[in-house]
Design an enzyme around this catalytic site. Sequence first.
Site, PDB file in Angstrom:
ATOM      1  N   ARG A 181     -72.988  62.011 -59.340  1.00  0.00           N
ATOM      2  CA  ARG A 181     -72.362  60.765 -58.854  1.00  0.00           C
ATOM      3  C   ARG A 181     -73.074  59.549 -59.454  1.00  0.00           C
ATOM      4  O   ARG A 181     -72.443  58.545 -59.785  1.00  0.00           O
ATOM      5  CB  ARG A 181     -72.375  60.722 -57.330  1.00  0.00           C
ATOM      6  CG  ARG A 181     -71.405  61.760 -56.778  1.00  0.00           C
ATOM      7  CD  ARG A 181     -71.228  61.715 -55.272  1.00  0.00           C
ATOM      8  NE  ARG A 181     -70.572  62.963 -54.884  1.00  0.00           N
ATOM      9  CZ  ARG A 181     -70.547  63.451 -53.658  1.00  0.00           C
ATOM     10  NH1 ARG A 181     -71.115  62.790 -52.671  1.00  0.00           N
ATOM     11  NH2 ARG A 181     -69.926  64.584 -53.395  1.00  0.00           N
ATOM     12  N   GLU A 195     -69.393  74.930 -41.725  1.00  0.00           N
ATOM     13  CA  GLU A 195     -68.446  74.235 -42.608  1.00  0.00           C
ATOM     14  C   GLU A 195     -67.755  75.228 -43.558  1.00  0.00           C
ATOM     15  O   GLU A 195     -68.255  75.490 -44.651  1.00  0.00           O
ATOM     16  CB  GLU A 195     -69.188  73.156 -43.427  1.00  0.00           C
ATOM     17  CG  GLU A 195     -68.269  72.362 -44.341  1.00  0.00           C
ATOM     18  CD  GLU A 195     -69.003  71.300 -45.163  1.00  0.00           C
ATOM     19  OE1 GLU A 195     -70.246  71.281 -45.174  1.00  0.00           O
ATOM     20  OE2 GLU A 195     -68.316  70.505 -45.817  1.00  0.00           O
ATOM     21  N   LYS A 231     -67.184  71.941 -38.821  1.00  0.00           N
ATOM     22  CA  LYS A 231     -66.873  70.921 -39.836  1.00  0.00           C
ATOM     23  C   LYS A 231     -65.807  71.485 -40.755  1.00  0.00           C
ATOM     24  O   LYS A 231     -66.122  72.134 -41.762  1.00  0.00           O
ATOM     25  CB  LYS A 231     -68.146  70.560 -40.611  1.00  0.00           C
ATOM     26  CG  LYS A 231     -67.936  69.586 -41.757  1.00  0.00           C
ATOM     27  CD  LYS A 231     -69.238  68.948 -42.188  1.00  0.00           C
ATOM     28  CE  LYS A 231     -69.050  68.076 -43.406  1.00  0.00           C
ATOM     29  NZ  LYS A 231     -70.165  67.155 -43.634  1.00  0.00           N
ATOM     30  N   SER A 266     -64.568  65.014 -45.763  1.00  0.00           N
ATOM     31  CA  SER A 266     -63.475  64.248 -46.380  1.00  0.00           C
ATOM     32  C   SER A 266     -62.944  64.932 -47.629  1.00  0.00           C
ATOM     33  O   SER A 266     -61.783  64.712 -48.006  1.00  0.00           O
ATOM     34  CB  SER A 266     -63.891  62.802 -46.659  1.00  0.00           C
ATOM     35  OG  SER A 266     -65.035  62.704 -47.479  1.00  0.00           O
ATOM     36  N   GLY A 267     -63.748  65.719 -48.317  1.00  0.00           N
ATOM     37  CA  GLY A 267     -63.242  66.618 -49.353  1.00  0.00           C
ATOM     38  C   GLY A 267     -62.741  65.984 -50.633  1.00  0.00           C
ATOM     39  O   GLY A 267     -62.052  66.640 -51.406  1.00  0.00           O
ATOM     40  N   GLY A 268     -63.047  64.693 -50.837  1.00  0.00           N
ATOM     41  CA  GLY A 268     -62.555  64.041 -52.052  1.00  0.00           C
ATOM     42  C   GLY A 268     -61.349  63.149 -51.802  1.00  0.00           C
ATOM     43  O   GLY A 268     -60.813  62.546 -52.729  1.00  0.00           O
ATOM     44  N   ARG A 319     -68.395  61.233 -49.034  1.00  0.00           N
ATOM     45  CA  ARG A 319     -67.740  60.284 -49.936  1.00  0.00           C
ATOM     46  C   ARG A 319     -66.884  59.242 -49.218  1.00  0.00           C
ATOM     47  O   ARG A 319     -66.885  58.071 -49.590  1.00  0.00           O
ATOM     48  CB  ARG A 319     -66.907  61.040 -50.975  1.00  0.00           C
ATOM     49  CG  ARG A 319     -67.751  61.692 -52.035  1.00  0.00           C
ATOM     50  CD  ARG A 319     -66.996  62.746 -52.796  1.00  0.00           C
ATOM     51  NE  ARG A 319     -66.766  63.935 -51.980  1.00  0.00           N
ATOM     52  CZ  ARG A 319     -66.140  65.027 -52.406  1.00  0.00           C
ATOM     53  NH1 ARG A 319     -65.650  65.062 -53.631  1.00  0.00           N
ATOM     54  NH2 ARG A 319     -65.992  66.070 -51.614  1.00  0.00           N
TER      55      ARG A 319
HETATM   56  P1  13P Z   1     -67.319  64.928 -48.265  1.00  0.00           P
HETATM   57  O1  13P Z   1     -66.944  64.115 -47.044  1.00  0.00           O
HETATM   58  O2  13P Z   1     -67.586  64.072 -49.473  1.00  0.00           O
HETATM   59  O3  13P Z   1     -66.360  66.043 -48.513  1.00  0.00           O
HETATM   60  O4  13P Z   1     -68.711  65.605 -47.951  1.00  0.00           O
HETATM   61  C1  13P Z   1     -68.897  66.220 -46.744  1.00  0.00           C
HETATM   62  C2  13P Z   1     -69.886  67.294 -46.869  1.00  0.00           C
HETATM   63  O5  13P Z   1     -70.885  67.283 -46.185  1.00  0.00           O
HETATM   64  C3  13P Z   1     -69.654  68.384 -47.827  1.00  0.00           C
HETATM   65  O6  13P Z   1     -70.500  69.457 -47.569  1.00  0.00           O
END
Ligand code: 13P
Length: 341
Positions: free
Chosen positions: A34, A178, A220, A262-264, A295
């Site tokens: 990033r 998660e 999560k 949030s996943g992108g 993100r």
């Molecule tokens: P994002 O919200 O960017 O997907 O990251 C969350 C996270 O902790 C991924 O493991």
Amino acid sequence: MENKDQLIMTAQAMVADYKGLVAIDESVATLNKRFEAAGIPQTEAYRRAYREVLISTPGIGEYINGAILFDETVHQQTLAGVPFLKALEQAGVIPGIKLDEGTEDLPGFPREKVTKGLDDLAERLVNYQKLGLKFAKWRAVILIDGALPSEGCIVSNAHALARYAAACQQAGIVPIVEPEVIMDGDHTIERCAEVTEKALRELFNQLNLLKVELRGLILKPNMVLPGNDATEKANADKVAELTIATLLNAVPATVAGIAFLSGGQDPETASANLNAMNYNYKSKLPWPVTYSFSRALHQPALEIWAGKDENVKDAQASFLELGKANQLARRGELIQTGISL
Ligand code: 13P
């Protein structure tokens, strides 16, 4: 389990007061990637400085209950010499730690992954517990493509998540589990719902087998979304409908909370989707439904900061603004209050 009440209280505190969590646990490789995209030098000093931008944002405790850290960050301090763990405590933010060690190929299952990190987990848990970390995170990755994911991938990852969760609770640390069904691909939102439900059903099967206390655990999950390359997109009401239906089908009501990744998704979309879930289904949700974004909470802050001291205030203002928007989304009040999306 001696410390069951404490675990339950910590899990509840992580999702209390209409606040959420922030993930600042990017691995060295991920954060460097990033940084590279934003023209920031990829050094330990810059990673520390970025973490300080976030951790020292005035007022973050109004929107954030807990911060997920990476091992490097746990041992760092502010330029003024305050350990990050202390700075978080002063801000009223509970510190947590990412415990998975990334993924590796799942033997015999081309393109599928299983998460690493179980081998020395008990030892690492004892050390982190002594340092004052109260919760942990473990991420599994599930890819949709044609016939994938395989049963082998879903069961292997669910089992590893359950092993990790049981070990955490044994050490008095609340596990965030998660199982991320990733957005890559051109699959439909319905296919994502089907796979997410399957992965969650297997996850809770494994958690039950290993006697994990669900009241002391945070899930999560991914939101249920069409693949990035899908021709048919989905609006927030549709995402909320399929995500909540999937969770209600597969997640026991005793789970302490749901905190999405949030996943992108861009920040506006992630907040709008979270808002629709809480606005449309408020009375039907057995658990708090909140955020644990990386993100979607601070990618804009990273780009504004760009590694420069003179941008710290603006970067912090962006982080705080997204914290506020997501807190409103957590209440289902984002649209009504007129914060522009
Ligand atoms: P994002 O919200 O960017 O997907 O990251 C969350 C996270 O902790 C991924 O493991």
